[in-house]
Write a protein that holds these residues in place. Structure first.
Motif, short mmCIF file in Angstrom:
data_model
loop_
_atom_site.label_atom_id
_atom_site.label_comp_id
_atom_site.label_asym_id
_atom_site.label_seq_id
_atom_site.Cartn_x
_atom_site.Cartn_y
_atom_site.Cartn_z
N GLU A 168 -0.62 59.23 14.87
CA GLU A 168 0.84 59.06 14.97
C GLU A 168 1.28 57.76 14.31
N VAL A 169 0.52 56.69 14.56
CA VAL A 169 0.88 55.40 13.96
C VAL A 169 0.69 55.43 12.45
N THR A 224 2.15 50.14 12.04
CA THR A 224 1.75 48.94 12.78
C THR A 224 1.21 49.34 14.15
N LEU A 225 0.02 48.87 14.46
CA LEU A 225 -0.63 49.15 15.74
C LEU A 225 -0.47 47.93 16.65
N THR A 226 0.19 48.13 17.78
CA THR A 226 0.50 47.02 18.68
C THR A 226 -0.37 47.07 19.93
N GLU A 227 -0.17 46.04 20.79
CA GLU A 227 -0.89 46.00 22.06
C GLU A 227 -0.50 47.18 22.93
N GLU A 228 0.77 47.58 22.87
CA GLU A 228 1.21 48.73 23.66
C GLU A 228 0.47 49.99 23.23
N PRO A 254 -6.57 45.29 24.61
CA PRO A 254 -6.02 44.73 23.36
C PRO A 254 -6.87 43.64 22.75
N GLN A 255 -7.57 42.86 23.56
CA GLN A 255 -8.41 41.80 23.03
C GLN A 255 -9.88 42.20 23.01
N GLY A 256 -10.38 42.71 24.15
CA GLY A 256 -11.80 43.04 24.25
C GLY A 256 -12.24 44.17 23.34
N ASP A 257 -11.31 45.07 22.97
CA ASP A 257 -11.65 46.21 22.12
C ASP A 257 -11.16 46.05 20.69
N LEU A 271 -3.46 46.59 12.06
CA LEU A 271 -3.71 46.01 13.38
C LEU A 271 -3.14 44.59 13.40
N VAL A 272 -2.10 44.36 14.21
CA VAL A 272 -1.41 43.07 14.22
C VAL A 272 -1.59 42.34 15.55
#
Length: 487
Positions: A438-439, A446-450, A459-462, A479-480
């Motif tokens: 979808e993104v 843009t791929l966000t934390e949401e 969001p951080q560990g993966d 990936l931002v």
């Protein structure tokens, strides 16, 4: 291991029919097989070319399907008396419920063989049918290194594009020539491993028979004549038009069966053995890494761990996984397989030979007991379990407990731990790839934390896992997410 019986070898063997096998049957191609709706290769079928993908509509969704879905259920072997006549070999009972369309694979035994350990020559093929079949290396695959320390075992292995199952037994004898022990394995080769479990009981009794009465092969000869396959010709493919079926319950046909004789089921044992480490294996499986599992004999239960690892990477979204390396199960391997492994870019295998740990160019992930490790620096972050990983494992454990409770209290036998396990990870995989698609189809990509949280990822560990996933599957997104470890 299968509980051995005291009955005569021939009378003691029966094929175990699936509890949900239909009355209708169809000819199946031994090549190019994959589970319906699954893009994860290596799930029980040969990887030969020539399979044409088709689509099947289920509940208003379209899933890509290979020509041959193999549906299955059940984990417990029936202890029913079978007829001793050879004509009853291959008989099967169909399910009393016609609600779920199912298929039954035909028997396709390519070879039957007996391997013996000779004190002077080592492992050797003592007898086989057909006599001109290529069994080079089978004498080592069907008798695992270190087996002299155990009394019995069963071994799944891969021979080229075919799969094998062998049962090993070690019997003490009063013979100086044999140094006090007689060791043999009786095995079979097939294009697919999904039906090999049917013959485990037979092979166990036959290896016992070969130990007690060496040189008598009449029962094996009759078995082969009844079950032998018609080998493909030409380029190795079978030209046949496979029908397309609409499934009422697609989850019953998403994965092939690798029958286990332990009543708890191989998935249950897999979960109990690895615990939260399953999530780490899941990530490496989805990234199509080379996974090697070490364990001392017996190796049978470790072969089931290979199968379970392959089940972690199933995806039912059309188009996903087509361009990535095939995730191939090699099951048991030894030093004779080193040359073959050198060209593999993605596989799961197990071994009893510790020397493989030193051959780091042959694997990406090395699993020793519950210890999962890698020598690649870029994969080290994936070994750390994060909050999202623990949440996944907690949900899996909760769903298992609900299933076990419903089975115990309500007598609900419609589901199994195998179904739950495979569908759990398939849903996780589908959620991730659906969001990424979808993104990637949006304007800014843009791929966000949401988005990551919606995929069930940290969001951080993966972050490293997701970046590798995007690269492996060739998905074009940006990936931002900021990395707090960097300035």
């Amino acid at each position: 291991m299968v509980e051995q019986s005291d009955r005569a070898p021939l009378l003691d063997w029966e094929e175990i029919p699936s509890t949900r096998v239909p009355e209708q049957r169809r000819d199946l191609s031994p090549t190019g097989r994959r589970a319906l709706g699954s893009t994860a290769p290596g799930t029980g079928w040969s990887s030969s070319p020539g399979a044409t993908a088709v689509s099947v509509a289920v509940n208003e969704q379209v899933f890509e399907a290979a020509p041959e879905p193999a549906c299955w259920t059940g984990i417990q072997k029936k202890e029913e008396d079978s007829s001793p006549e050879l004509r009853d070999w291959g008989s099967s009972s169909s399910s009393s419920s016609p609600k779920i369309p199912q298929w039954e694979e035909k028997d396709q035994i390519l070879a039957v063989f007996v391997v013996a350990f000779d004190t002077r020559s080592g492992n050797m093929v003592e007898w086989c049918l057909p006599q001109d079949v290529d069994l080079e290396g089978v004498e080592f695959k069907s008798m695992a290194s270190g087996s002299h320390r155990i009394s019995s075992d069963f071994i799944y292995f891969r021979k080229g594009s075919y799969f094998g199952l062998a049962c090993f037994a070690n019997m003490p004898v009063e013979s100086e020539l044999e140094r006090g022990a007689r060791m043999k394995s009786v095995g079979i080769l097939s294009p697919s491993y999904t039906l090999l479990y049917r013959y485990m009981h037979f092979l166990e009794n036959q290896v016992r028979h070969q130990l007690e009465a060496p040189g008598h092969y009449s029962q094996l000869e009759a078995f082969y004549e009844d079950k032998k396959a018609v080998l493909p010709t030409g380029n190795g493919t079978v030209n046949s038009h496979q029908p397309v079926y609409c499934l009422q319950m697609i989850n019953k046909c998403m994965h092939p069966e690798m029958k286990i004789t332990h009543p708890a089921g191989c998935m249950s044992q897999f979960i109990k053995f690895f615990g939260e480490q399953i999530i780490i294996l899941w990530k490496f499986a989805l990234l199509r890494k080379r996974i090697l599992i070490f364990s001392p004999p017996p190796v049978g239960v470790v072969c089931y761990r290979v199968y379970c690892c392959c089940c972690l990477a199933n995806v039912s979204i059309p188009g996903i996984g087509v361009s990535v390396p095939e995730f191939r199960p090699f099951f048991y391997i030894n030093v004779a397989d080193i040359e073959a492994l050198e060209t593999e870019v993605s596989y799961v295998a197990c071994t009893t030979e510790k020397i493989f740990e030193e051959k780091k160019d042959l694997y990406d992930i090395y699993v020793d007991n519950q210890n999962v490790k890698t020598h690649h620096d870029n994969l080290q972050p994936l070994l750390r379990i994060n909050t999202a990983d623990r949440d996944k494992y907690r949900k899996l454990s909760e769903q298992r407990q609900v299933l076990l409770y419903s089975q115990e209290v309500d007598g609900d036998c419609n589901g199994s731990e195998e179904d739950l396990f495979i569908l759990f990870f398939m849903e996780q995989n589908n959620r991730i790839f659906q969001m990424l698609l979808e993104v990637s189809s949006s304007q800014d990509k843009t791929l966000t934390e949401e988005h990551m949280r919606a995929m069930g990822l940290d969001p951080q560990g993966d972050r490293t896992f997701l970046m590798d996933l995007l690269e492996v599957y060739g998905i074009d997104v940006m990936l931002v997410i900021d990395n707090p470890c960097c300035p």
